[in-house]
Scaffold this active site. Structure first.
Site, PDB file in Angstrom:
ATOM      1  N   GLY A 114       3.763   9.125   0.909  1.00  0.00           N
ATOM      2  CA  GLY A 114       4.769   9.332   2.273  1.00  0.00           C
ATOM      3  C   GLY A 114       5.806   8.768   2.159  1.00  0.00           C
ATOM      4  O   GLY A 114       5.926   7.786   1.444  1.00  0.00           O
ATOM      5  N   THR A 115       6.550   9.721   3.129  1.00  0.00           N
ATOM      6  CA  THR A 115       7.508   8.263   3.482  1.00  0.00           C
ATOM      7  C   THR A 115       7.908   6.706   3.781  1.00  0.00           C
ATOM      8  O   THR A 115       8.755   6.521   3.108  1.00  0.00           O
ATOM      9  CB  THR A 115       7.842   9.473   4.740  1.00  0.00           C
ATOM     10  OG1 THR A 115       8.484  10.489   4.653  1.00  0.00           O
ATOM     11  CG2 THR A 115      10.035   9.003   4.975  1.00  0.00           C
ATOM     12  N   ASP A 116       6.609   7.058   4.395  1.00  0.00           N
ATOM     13  CA  ASP A 116       6.989   5.215   5.385  1.00  0.00           C
ATOM     14  C   ASP A 116       6.366   4.194   4.269  1.00  0.00           C
ATOM     15  O   ASP A 116       7.919   3.586   4.507  1.00  0.00           O
ATOM     16  CB  ASP A 116       5.799   5.471   6.023  1.00  0.00           C
ATOM     17  CG  ASP A 116       6.902   6.194   7.381  1.00  0.00           C
ATOM     18  OD1 ASP A 116       7.229   6.511   7.654  1.00  0.00           O
ATOM     19  OD2 ASP A 116       5.586   7.148   8.010  1.00  0.00           O
ATOM     20  N   SER A 117       5.447   4.422   3.675  1.00  0.00           N
ATOM     21  CA  SER A 117       5.169   3.605   2.457  1.00  0.00           C
ATOM     22  C   SER A 117       5.911   3.417   1.483  1.00  0.00           C
ATOM     23  O   SER A 117       6.858   2.575   0.649  1.00  0.00           O
ATOM     24  CB  SER A 117       4.168   3.497   2.104  1.00  0.00           C
ATOM     25  OG  SER A 117       3.293   4.626   1.495  1.00  0.00           O
TER      26      SER A 117
ATOM     27  N   PHE B  56      -5.140   3.275  -3.053  1.00  0.00           N
ATOM     28  CA  PHE B  56      -6.065   3.554  -3.196  1.00  0.00           C
ATOM     29  C   PHE B  56      -6.834   4.617  -3.049  1.00  0.00           C
ATOM     30  O   PHE B  56      -6.389   5.795  -2.769  1.00  0.00           O
ATOM     31  CB  PHE B  56      -7.089   2.504  -1.733  1.00  0.00           C
ATOM     32  CG  PHE B  56      -6.433   1.120  -1.422  1.00  0.00           C
ATOM     33  CD1 PHE B  56      -6.549   0.145  -2.237  1.00  0.00           C
ATOM     34  CD2 PHE B  56      -6.004   1.212  -0.044  1.00  0.00           C
ATOM     35  CE1 PHE B  56      -6.317  -1.053  -2.036  1.00  0.00           C
ATOM     36  CE2 PHE B  56      -4.933  -0.310  -0.187  1.00  0.00           C
ATOM     37  CZ  PHE B  56      -5.420  -0.969  -0.728  1.00  0.00           C
TER      38      PHE B  56
ATOM     39  N   CYS C 202      -7.001  10.928   7.468  1.00  0.00           N
ATOM     40  CA  CYS C 202      -7.142  11.902   6.442  1.00  0.00           C
ATOM     41  C   CYS C 202      -8.300  12.811   5.980  1.00  0.00           C
ATOM     42  O   CYS C 202      -7.787  13.770   5.404  1.00  0.00           O
ATOM     43  CB  CYS C 202      -6.415  10.627   6.209  1.00  0.00           C
ATOM     44  SG  CYS C 202      -7.287   9.860   4.991  1.00  0.00           S
TER      45      CYS C 202
ATOM     46  N   GLY D 166       0.878  -1.387  -0.196  1.00  0.00           N
ATOM     47  CA  GLY D 166      -0.384   0.059   0.350  1.00  0.00           C
ATOM     48  C   GLY D 166       0.905   1.272   0.208  1.00  0.00           C
ATOM     49  O   GLY D 166       2.079   1.517   0.605  1.00  0.00           O
ATOM     50  N   MET D 167       1.076   1.607  -1.471  1.00  0.00           N
ATOM     51  CA  MET D 167       2.042   3.216  -1.072  1.00  0.00           C
ATOM     52  C   MET D 167       0.705   4.659  -0.920  1.00  0.00           C
ATOM     53  O   MET D 167      -0.024   4.840  -1.840  1.00  0.00           O
ATOM     54  CB  MET D 167       2.202   3.510  -2.019  1.00  0.00           C
ATOM     55  CG  MET D 167       3.318   2.409  -2.269  1.00  0.00           C
ATOM     56  SD  MET D 167       4.400   1.975  -3.654  1.00  0.00           S
ATOM     57  CE  MET D 167       5.658   3.485  -3.516  1.00  0.00           C
ATOM     58  N   SER D 168       0.635   5.417   0.158  1.00  0.00           N
ATOM     59  CA  SER D 168       0.344   7.027   0.046  1.00  0.00           C
ATOM     60  C   SER D 168       0.874   7.385  -0.558  1.00  0.00           C
ATOM     61  O   SER D 168       0.492   8.717  -0.434  1.00  0.00           O
ATOM     62  CB  SER D 168      -0.188   6.560   1.733  1.00  0.00           C
ATOM     63  OG  SER D 168       1.616   7.205   2.101  1.00  0.00           O
TER      64      SER D 168
ATOM     65  N   CYS E 272     -10.489   2.085   9.661  1.00  0.00           N
ATOM     66  CA  CYS E 272      -9.813   1.647   8.341  1.00  0.00           C
ATOM     67  C   CYS E 272      -8.692   0.695   8.090  1.00  0.00           C
ATOM     68  O   CYS E 272      -8.633  -0.261   6.667  1.00  0.00           O
ATOM     69  CB  CYS E 272      -9.275   3.006   7.634  1.00  0.00           C
ATOM     70  SG  CYS E 272      -9.303   2.671   6.464  1.00  0.00           S
TER      71      CYS E 272
HETATM   72  N1  LIG Z   1      -4.232   5.410  -0.080  1.00  0.00           N
HETATM   73  C1  LIG Z   1      -3.535   4.600   0.136  1.00  0.00           C
HETATM   74  N2  LIG Z   1      -3.691   3.466  -0.554  1.00  0.00           N
HETATM   75  C2  LIG Z   1      -2.691   2.599   0.020  1.00  0.00           C
HETATM   76  N3  LIG Z   1      -1.912   2.394   1.203  1.00  0.00           N
HETATM   77  C3  LIG Z   1      -2.380   3.613   1.915  1.00  0.00           C
HETATM   78  C4  LIG Z   1      -2.839   4.719   1.898  1.00  0.00           C
HETATM   79  N4  LIG Z   1      -3.067   4.959   2.821  1.00  0.00           N
HETATM   80  C5  LIG Z   1      -1.976   4.813   3.469  1.00  0.00           C
HETATM   81  N5  LIG Z   1      -2.214   3.368   3.012  1.00  0.00           N
HETATM   82  C6  LIG Z   1      -0.793   2.129   3.446  1.00  0.00           C
HETATM   83  O1  LIG Z   1      -1.149   2.582   4.824  1.00  0.00           O
HETATM   84  C7  LIG Z   1       0.334   2.415   6.143  1.00  0.00           C
HETATM   85  C8  LIG Z   1      -0.033   3.773   6.970  1.00  0.00           C
HETATM   86  O2  LIG Z   1      -1.018   4.202   6.531  1.00  0.00           O
HETATM   87  P1  LIG Z   1      -0.794   6.170   7.912  1.00  0.00           P
HETATM   88  O3  LIG Z   1      -1.531   7.444   6.774  1.00  0.00           O
HETATM   89  O4  LIG Z   1      -1.917   5.488   8.813  1.00  0.00           O
HETATM   90  O5  LIG Z   1       0.389   6.317   7.572  1.00  0.00           O
HETATM   91  P2  LIG Z   1       1.690   7.379   7.396  1.00  0.00           P
HETATM   92  O6  LIG Z   1       2.509   7.348   8.980  1.00  0.00           O
HETATM   93  O7  LIG Z   1       0.276   8.739   7.006  1.00  0.00           O
HETATM   94  O8  LIG Z   1       2.221   6.000   6.563  1.00  0.00           O
HETATM   95  P3  LIG Z   1       3.193   7.066   5.033  1.00  0.00           P
HETATM   96  O9  LIG Z   1       3.963   8.090   5.388  1.00  0.00           O
HETATM   97  O10 LIG Z   1       3.195   5.793   4.207  1.00  0.00           O
HETATM   98  O11 LIG Z   1       2.069   8.375   4.520  1.00  0.00           O
HETATM   99  C9  LIG Z   1       1.173   3.398   5.533  1.00  0.00           C
HETATM  100  O12 LIG Z   1       2.264   3.935   5.297  1.00  0.00           O
HETATM  101  C10 LIG Z   1       0.561   3.122   4.236  1.00  0.00           C
HETATM  102  O13 LIG Z   1       1.764   2.010   3.334  1.00  0.00           O
END
Ligand SMILES: Nc1ncnc2c1ncn2[C@@H]1O[C@H](COP(=O)(O)OP(=O)(O)OP(=O)(O)O)[C@@H](O)[C@H]1O
Length: 355
Positions: free
Chosen positions: A15-18, A37, A193, A11-13, A96
């Site tokens: 952001g940094t973490d994913s 997503f 979000c 899952g790639m948002s 979620c």
């Molecule tokens: N829109 C999305 N589509 C796919 N995966 C998602 C989406 N939003 C979040 N995720 C997954 O869920 C994880 C946790 O999401 P969350 O928003 O709680 O964390 P985050 O610390 O902001 O992560 P990131 O730095 O990756 O945005 C993300 O690291 C990502 O792998």
């Protein structure tokens, strides 16, 4: 059941973490597909899926976008509004993660013949006696285990958590090291979000979009004391949550907190903090990762807040199938609708929703 393979759906948002998770999975030798997503797009912005797609191109991995807007609206946003309108305090991120994001990852991975599913969550997993458990992340400040208590074994088995062993600072350094400067300096996402503003403004807008003014849906109501005595007027019960102290809009010569919310009467009870303390609670919609460990132990840790709170408790199942949590010390501001998560020796043992 699918045979284990070296493929993973991440899952790639954007952001940094994913993004760092993608780097780490590649490094570990996985064939990675990224999925973004479409949950909710503030003012129609597709920035996060664009960023994820761009990064995937640079990394040479496949990337897909999946439209989950209807699911998200029905399962998360409508629930969020419904809970406030019922006088409860919702947990949209918990719902979620447990009941939308991870199950959706599993479903799409199934269709693609991909065994592993991954996110950038800060959490780890271990296998003990044939059971998989989520355990605390190496970075205690970023630990996100609190949001993952509802996942079943079918999902835990297939999960990869590439961020569990590193700190956020290390994640940023790894991104910079690999030449992904933008990824390394991205801001952390904050709060819910789809509701970056105060949830009260969100509720007003939600009803305004349906052509209703909030004042017509729920007018002003009474703040009362524990004996039912009138204290003052409030703007409508959904604007208050159990445990709230600030922003009540009334000034008394003593500190008062929201103790109870009565949606039918549109009344909000205010009381001193001691009156909000409880030594037990009931949970619905619960999940137990290992019933023997959870129910068989008389000293389990329970958390009802993401940060800075841990209480000891004993958990049993009631005849009407709720979890009864007997707290060993009293705990203030237990808000109906919020989640409770159980831990023992670092293992996440389950959780549920406070009744
Ligand atoms: N829109 C999305 N589509 C796919 N995966 C998602 C989406 N939003 C979040 N995720 C997954 O869920 C994880 C946790 O999401 P969350 O928003 O709680 O964390 P985050 O610390 O902001 O992560 P990131 O730095 O990756 O945005 C993300 O690291 C990502 O792998």
């Amino acid at each position: 059941m699918m045979e284990e393979n070296k493929r993973v759906l991440l899952g790639m948002s954007g952001g940094t973490d994913s993004s760092v998770a993608a780097l780490r999975l590649l490094e570990a030798g996985y064939e990675v597909t990224g999925v973004t997503f479409r949950f909710y797009e503030i003012d129609g912005s597709t920035a996060s899926s664009d960023d994820a797609r761009e990064l995937s191109e640079k990394l040479g991995i496949a990337h897909i976008t999946y439209d989950a807007r209807t699911l998200f609206r029905e399962q998360i946003m409508e629930y969020f509004v419904r809970e406030y309108m019922a006088g409860r305090t919702p947990v949209p991120c918990t719902l979620c993660n447990n009941f939308l994001k991870w199950p959706l990852l599993a479903r799409i991975a199934d269709e693609m013949g991909v065994y592993h599913i991954a996110t950038g969550h800060y959490a780890r997993k271990v296998k003990m006696d044939d059971t998989y458990y989520i355990t605390y992340a190496a970075d205690g400040d970023k630990d996100q285990t609190f949001f993952l208590w509802g996942l079943p074994q079918e999902i835990l088995r297939r999960m990869l958590l590439p961020m569990g062993d590193i700190t956020k600072a290390e994640a940023r350094a790894q991104a910079a090291d690999k030449g992904f400067h933008e990824v390394s300096v991205k801001k952390d996402s904050l709060g819910v979000c789809f509701c970056p503003m105060d949830y009260r403004s969100f509720l007003k807008r939600w009803f305004a979009d349906k052509g209703q003014s909030f004042a017509e849906v729920v007018g002003r109501g009474k703040f009362i004391d524990e004996n039912g005595g009138f204290i003052g007027w409030h703007e409508g019960y959904p604007f208050y949550t159990v445990g709230q102290r600030r922003g009540l809009g009334i000034h008394l010569n003593r500190a008062v907190f929201v103790k109870e919310i009565d949606p039918l009467k549109n009344e909000v009870t205010l009381a001193p903090l001691q009156s909000l303390e409880k030594t037990e609670m009931l949970l619905k919609d619960w999940n137990m990762v290992c019933a023997d460990r959870l129910l068989g132990d008389d000293d389990v840790i329970v958390k009802i807040r993401y940060r800075k709170q841990e209480n000891h408790c004993t958990v049993t199942v009631t005849p009407d199938n709720l979890l009864h949590v007997q707290l060993h010390e009293s705990l203030a501001a237990i808000a109906p609708g919020q989640a409770a998560a159980f831990y023992k020796d670092g293992l996440l043992l389950g959780g549920g929703i406070i009744v």
